[in-house]
Design an enzyme around this catalytic site. Structure first.
Site, PDB file in Angstrom:
ATOM      1  N   TYR A 163     -27.065  15.405  19.105  1.00  0.00           N
ATOM      2  CA  TYR A 163     -27.494  15.306  17.776  1.00  0.00           C
ATOM      3  C   TYR A 163     -27.830  13.742  17.456  1.00  0.00           C
ATOM      4  O   TYR A 163     -28.694  13.331  16.833  1.00  0.00           O
ATOM      5  CB  TYR A 163     -26.481  15.809  16.672  1.00  0.00           C
ATOM      6  N   GLY A 196     -25.905   5.644  10.404  1.00  0.00           N
ATOM      7  CA  GLY A 196     -24.842   5.699   9.520  1.00  0.00           C
ATOM      8  C   GLY A 196     -25.771   5.031   8.016  1.00  0.00           C
ATOM      9  O   GLY A 196     -26.648   4.276   8.158  1.00  0.00           O
ATOM     10  N   CYS A 252     -21.390   4.622  13.928  1.00  0.00           N
ATOM     11  CA  CYS A 252     -22.037   3.724  13.189  1.00  0.00           C
ATOM     12  C   CYS A 252     -23.319   2.958  14.139  1.00  0.00           C
ATOM     13  O   CYS A 252     -23.154   3.256  15.441  1.00  0.00           O
ATOM     14  CB  CYS A 252     -21.254   2.513  12.988  1.00  0.00           C
ATOM     15  N   ASN A 269     -18.038   0.425  16.582  1.00  0.00           N
ATOM     16  CA  ASN A 269     -18.770   1.706  16.257  1.00  0.00           C
ATOM     17  C   ASN A 269     -17.688   2.535  17.229  1.00  0.00           C
ATOM     18  O   ASN A 269     -17.388   2.353  18.244  1.00  0.00           O
ATOM     19  CB  ASN A 269     -20.103   2.055  17.047  1.00  0.00           C
ATOM     20  N   GLY A 270     -17.046   3.544  16.362  1.00  0.00           N
ATOM     21  CA  GLY A 270     -16.163   4.422  17.191  1.00  0.00           C
ATOM     22  C   GLY A 270     -14.743   4.406  16.256  1.00  0.00           C
ATOM     23  O   GLY A 270     -14.907   4.296  15.227  1.00  0.00           O
TER      24      GLY A 270
END
Length: 566
Positions: free
Chosen positions: A262, A30, A2, A104-105
């Protein structure tokens, strides 16, 4: 993976538009859902969140309803839980203080934490998101202080307790009503986050502060002095300034190498490493590997073509090293999102064709080397190779800037099931046959790590578990992998998405209401609660308040989930 950010302005107003602009810069992280929660001058929260893209949900009308000079934003990429609107972030609890949280994670000990919160902390968890677990762990740790008002030391102690209880990769931002914003990062530094500041244009001598997943957000919005938050470190920002603390000793510092391959934008700097320079180095290394393999196979390549956008930098570098023409053979439709982070294999496959179109001029009668950043499920690669052959390519050689991905990621990237990975239990020749390539070339793991490490030699290890199966946190065994594969493969997500489809309906203390605008209680009110009376279904809700309980007002057309804990 995210995108998260938090902003505190010296002027104490109009923060929402800046958060929305920042979330657009993080949209690549996201696309499933997004949200913003702001805090107004009376310590009230105003929120707008739901499924959809930032530009669609956070329009001018909705942003005008978000009052205040500090706030938290989130762009969601679901890896745990479902795609239901109730799981859009930021999350909120009102006990012991008005607390907003974005994450995030992924955590890897969620069953243990859920048991603790249910049996010992007596906190109700309303979704299947591990972000809500983290929020309630933090709220529970703050409640243990027993204080009517807390200070920085209390917050640091609470964060330390959360870090001691959790295992996994996480970067978090949070906000306490009427107090300030804060953030912290897991002890291994797997997920990225940093902060920056800028001089206020309206308050003499004042500063604005921002925390974000990537430096590009702060750069674009005029912030400077970007500083990565260290593994196990926390930062608290109030109108009085910034305080940091190492809440727990840093473990093995191991940022996720896939950020450089990426996820991160090329114009970001993550943990002192330029993503752009790292991808250039990947192209250099891949060129050497490609030359050796092509010479051995007796294949002459006529043109190098990247899969836009993330492989462009490496592909250009590879072409220059091999003295082969570089061409843009695929035209991208910029209004289709990143297929890798789309839920469901069938949706990914269909959107490859909608996203890319092959130009026959660059393919017809040629041996083509197509360069991509990585090959995960093989869906995109297979469709791209079919497109290249339909455009007239004689031979198609596939080159990947990353090694074969053979293991699931448990720290926040959607690679949950080994059986959905094209490289799992396949040799490189078998992978080439499966995706329809005449030959396939993978970057070696040593070369990938070296491409990043050379730009910041102080990082001795990267999180590379998707390539080698070595999980830096430990605690990941066969039983755990089998468990998450049952929960998070495409079939499971499809079912969860069907169950979570439709508008997010919220019931507050058993009362139904329609078109309700609410806001949170001031810091220090630990009584919680707040009843809302009215008729109809709740489908348009902003925030939560004790002060305006029972009031029904006009609201913008926005849908949010509401976590009225304890």
């Amino acid at each position: 993976m995210c995108g998260i950010l938090a902003v505190l302005l010296a002027s104490q107003n109009n923060v929402a538009s800046e958060i929305a602009e920042g979330l657009q810069l993080l949209q690549h992280r996201g696309q499933d859902a997004c949200g913003v929660v702001t805090c107004g001058p009376k310590g009230r929260f105003y929120q707008c969140k739901g499924n959809g893209m930032v530009r669609d949900l956070l329009d001018a009308k909705n942003l005008s309803q978000l009052i205040g000079g500090m706030g938290v934003g989130h762009a969601r990429y679901p890896t745990a839980g479902s795609s239901a609107q109730s799981e859009a972030q930021p999350f909120y609890v009102n006990s012991p203080y008005g607390l907003v949280f974005a994450h995030n994670g992924n955590l890897i000990n969620t069953d243990h934490l859920r048991y603790y919160l249910d049996h010992y902390a007596h906190r109700h968890i309303n979704t299947s998101s591990d972000s809500e677990l983290l929020l309630n762990l933090l709220a529970d740790a703050l409640q243990k202080t027993g204080k009517f008002r807390i200070d920085e030391d209390d917050i640091f102690r609470a964060i330390r307790e959360v870090m001691q209880m959790t295992s996994g990769g996480y970067a978090c931002t949070a906000m306490i009503a009427g107090y300030g914003i804060f953030g912290f990062r897991d002890p291994n530094g797997i997920r990225p986050m940093g902060w920056a500041k800028r001089k206020s244009e309206t308050v003499p001598g004042g500063f604005d502060y921002m925390m974000a997943s990537e430096s590009v957000v702060c750069d674009a919005l005029g912030y400077s002095d970007w500083t990565d938050i260290k593994p196990g470190e926390a930062i608290i920002v109030t109108q009085d300034g910034v305080k940091t603390m190492q809440c727990t000793p840093a473990r093995t510092f191991a940022p996720d190498v896939f950020e450089y391959v990426y996820f991160a934008r090329p114009d970001s700097v993550v943990d002192g490493i330029s993503v752009y320079r790292a991808r250039m180095a990947m192209g250099d290394a891949l060129a050497a590997t490609a030359k050796a393999q092509l010479d051995k196979a007796g294949i002459k390549v006529d043109v190098v073509i990247p899969v836009p956008d993330t492989s462009r930098v490496a592909a250009l570098q590879l072409a220059q090293n091999l003295n082969i023409p570089y061409r843009e053979g695929f035209v991208k439709n910029r209004y289709v999102g990143r297929t890798f982070i789309m839920p469901g294999q069938e949706l990914r496959r269909k959107n490859v064709r909608r996203k890319l179109n092959a130009m026959a001029l660059e393919f017809a009668g040629k041996n083509v080397m197509i360069v991509d950043d990585s090959i995960v499920r093989g869906t995109t690669s297979k469709e791209i190779i079919v497109m290249a052959r339909e455009a007239g390519a004689k031979k198609v050689i596939m080159a990947s800037c990353a090694p074969p991905i053979r293991y699931p990621c448990v720290y926040g990237i959607d690679m949950p099931s080994r059986h959905e990975l094209v490289a799992h239990d396949r040799t490189e020749d078998e992978i080439a046959e499966y995706i329809g390539a005449d030959h396939i070339i993978f970057q070696s793991l040593d070369d990938l790590v070296s491409s990043c490490q050379r730009l910041n030699p102080s990082i001795e290890r990267f999180e590379c578990s998707v390539f080698n199966g070595e999980y830096v946190t430990g605690g990941v065994d066969e039983a755990y992998l089998s468990h998450i594969e049952g929960l998070r493969n495409d079939n499971a997500k499809r079912k969860a998405g069907q169950q979570g489809a439709g508008p997010a309906l919220v019931n507050i203390n058993g009362a139904n209401a329609s078109n309700v605008v609410l806001a949170s209680q001031p810091l220090g009110d630990v009584t919680g609660g707040g009843e809302v009376a009215g008729g109809g279904d709740i489908s348009q809700v902003v925030g939560l308040s004790n002060e305006n309980a029972g009031e029904a007002k006009e609201s913008p057309s926005i849908v949010v989930g509401l976590d009225n804990q304890r």
